[in-house]
Design a protein around this motif. Structure first.
Motif, PDB file in Angstrom:
ATOM      1  N   SER A 193       0.831  -1.201   0.000  1.00  0.00           N
ATOM      2  CA  SER A 193       0.000   0.000   0.000  1.00  0.00           C
ATOM      3  C   SER A 193       0.867   1.253   0.000  1.00  0.00           C
ATOM      4  O   SER A 193       0.570   2.229  -0.688  1.00  0.00           O
ATOM      5  CB  SER A 193      -0.924  -0.010   1.217  1.00  0.00           C
ATOM      6  OG  SER A 193      -1.656   1.167   1.301  1.00  0.00           O
ATOM      7  N   SER A 194       1.946   1.224   0.751  1.00  0.00           N
ATOM      8  CA  SER A 194       2.853   2.368   0.807  1.00  0.00           C
ATOM      9  C   SER A 194       3.542   2.590  -0.536  1.00  0.00           C
ATOM     10  O   SER A 194       3.710   3.724  -0.972  1.00  0.00           O
ATOM     11  CB  SER A 194       3.895   2.138   1.900  1.00  0.00           C
ATOM     12  OG  SER A 194       4.838   3.172   1.899  1.00  0.00           O
ATOM     13  N   SER A 223       1.001   4.075  -2.896  1.00  0.00           N
ATOM     14  CA  SER A 223       0.751   5.465  -2.535  1.00  0.00           C
ATOM     15  C   SER A 223       1.871   6.366  -3.037  1.00  0.00           C
ATOM     16  O   SER A 223       1.616   7.449  -3.559  1.00  0.00           O
ATOM     17  CB  SER A 223       0.617   5.589  -1.016  1.00  0.00           C
ATOM     18  OG  SER A 223       0.414   6.921  -0.646  1.00  0.00           O
ATOM     19  N   ASN A 234      -4.773   7.518  -4.923  1.00  0.00           N
ATOM     20  CA  ASN A 234      -3.902   7.601  -3.752  1.00  0.00           C
ATOM     21  C   ASN A 234      -4.732   7.669  -2.482  1.00  0.00           C
ATOM     22  O   ASN A 234      -4.437   6.988  -1.498  1.00  0.00           O
ATOM     23  CB  ASN A 234      -2.991   8.839  -3.868  1.00  0.00           C
ATOM     24  CG  ASN A 234      -1.973   8.905  -2.769  1.00  0.00           C
ATOM     25  OD1 ASN A 234      -1.685   7.924  -2.105  1.00  0.00           O
ATOM     26  ND2 ASN A 234      -1.433  10.087  -2.555  1.00  0.00           N
ATOM     27  N   GLU A 235      -5.785   8.466  -2.495  1.00  0.00           N
ATOM     28  CA  GLU A 235      -6.636   8.584  -1.310  1.00  0.00           C
ATOM     29  C   GLU A 235      -7.366   7.280  -1.025  1.00  0.00           C
ATOM     30  O   GLU A 235      -7.491   6.870   0.135  1.00  0.00           O
ATOM     31  CB  GLU A 235      -7.636   9.739  -1.518  1.00  0.00           C
ATOM     32  CG  GLU A 235      -8.340  10.166  -0.282  1.00  0.00           C
ATOM     33  CD  GLU A 235      -7.417  10.771   0.745  1.00  0.00           C
ATOM     34  OE1 GLU A 235      -7.745  10.641   1.948  1.00  0.00           O
ATOM     35  OE2 GLU A 235      -6.373  11.346   0.390  1.00  0.00           O
ATOM     36  N   THR A 248      -4.862   4.814   0.547  1.00  0.00           N
ATOM     37  CA  THR A 248      -4.469   5.050   1.929  1.00  0.00           C
ATOM     38  C   THR A 248      -5.615   4.767   2.900  1.00  0.00           C
ATOM     39  O   THR A 248      -5.370   4.368   4.030  1.00  0.00           O
ATOM     40  CB  THR A 248      -3.989   6.512   2.127  1.00  0.00           C
ATOM     41  OG1 THR A 248      -5.005   7.401   1.681  1.00  0.00           O
ATOM     42  CG2 THR A 248      -2.721   6.760   1.363  1.00  0.00           C
ATOM     43  N   LYS A 249      -6.860   4.973   2.459  1.00  0.00           N
ATOM     44  CA  LYS A 249      -7.990   4.726   3.351  1.00  0.00           C
ATOM     45  C   LYS A 249      -8.442   3.277   3.334  1.00  0.00           C
ATOM     46  O   LYS A 249      -8.989   2.788   4.279  1.00  0.00           O
ATOM     47  CB  LYS A 249      -9.163   5.625   2.952  1.00  0.00           C
ATOM     48  CG  LYS A 249      -8.842   7.063   3.112  1.00  0.00           C
ATOM     49  CD  LYS A 249      -9.924   7.804   3.761  1.00  0.00           C
ATOM     50  CE  LYS A 249      -9.430   9.225   3.959  1.00  0.00           C
ATOM     51  NZ  LYS A 249     -10.369  10.088   4.473  1.00  0.00           N
TER      52      LYS A 249
END
Length: 110
Positions: A22-23, A26, A104-105, A108-109
């Motif tokens: 995920s990182s 992102s 991206n949002e 991260t969520k």
């Protein structure tokens, strides 16, 4: 070690792997969004340059800017077409940039 402890360790490791992936996603989305903003800025600057900068001196010794053919009217038409193309390119880059920011949002969520 019991079966539950092994399953707990396995689930923790999979969570760590998911966070790392995920990182990375992102970071990739952020880089692509930044490149999109650069594309938007460059396209808008080039569009306004084509629209506002036109010099066709009478002498061939002087430097001309944004002159393509002999007649002024044809040059205005050509430069107007180039301006429109640059502004459409800026719009496409903005849609791409907004898409990367949304992804991206969501990444991260979620």
């Amino acid at each position: 070690m019991s079966v539950n402890q092994i399953q707990d360790k396995s689930s923790v490791q999979s969570e760590v792997v998911h966070v790392k992936e995920s990182s990375k996603k992102s970071t990739l989305y952020s880089i692509l969004a930044f490149l999109g903003f650069i594309g938007v800025t460059a396209s808008i600057v080039m569009g306004f340059y084509k629209m506002l900068v036109y010099e066709n001196p009478d002498s061939y010794l002087l430097d001309s800017k944004n002159v393509h053919v002999g007649g002024d009217a044809y040059n205005y038409i050509i430069n107007g077409t180039h301006t429109t193309a640059y502004f459409v390119l800026a719009l496409v880059c903005m849609v791409f940039t907004c898409t990367m920011l949304v992804l991206n949002e969501m990444n991260t969520k979620g």
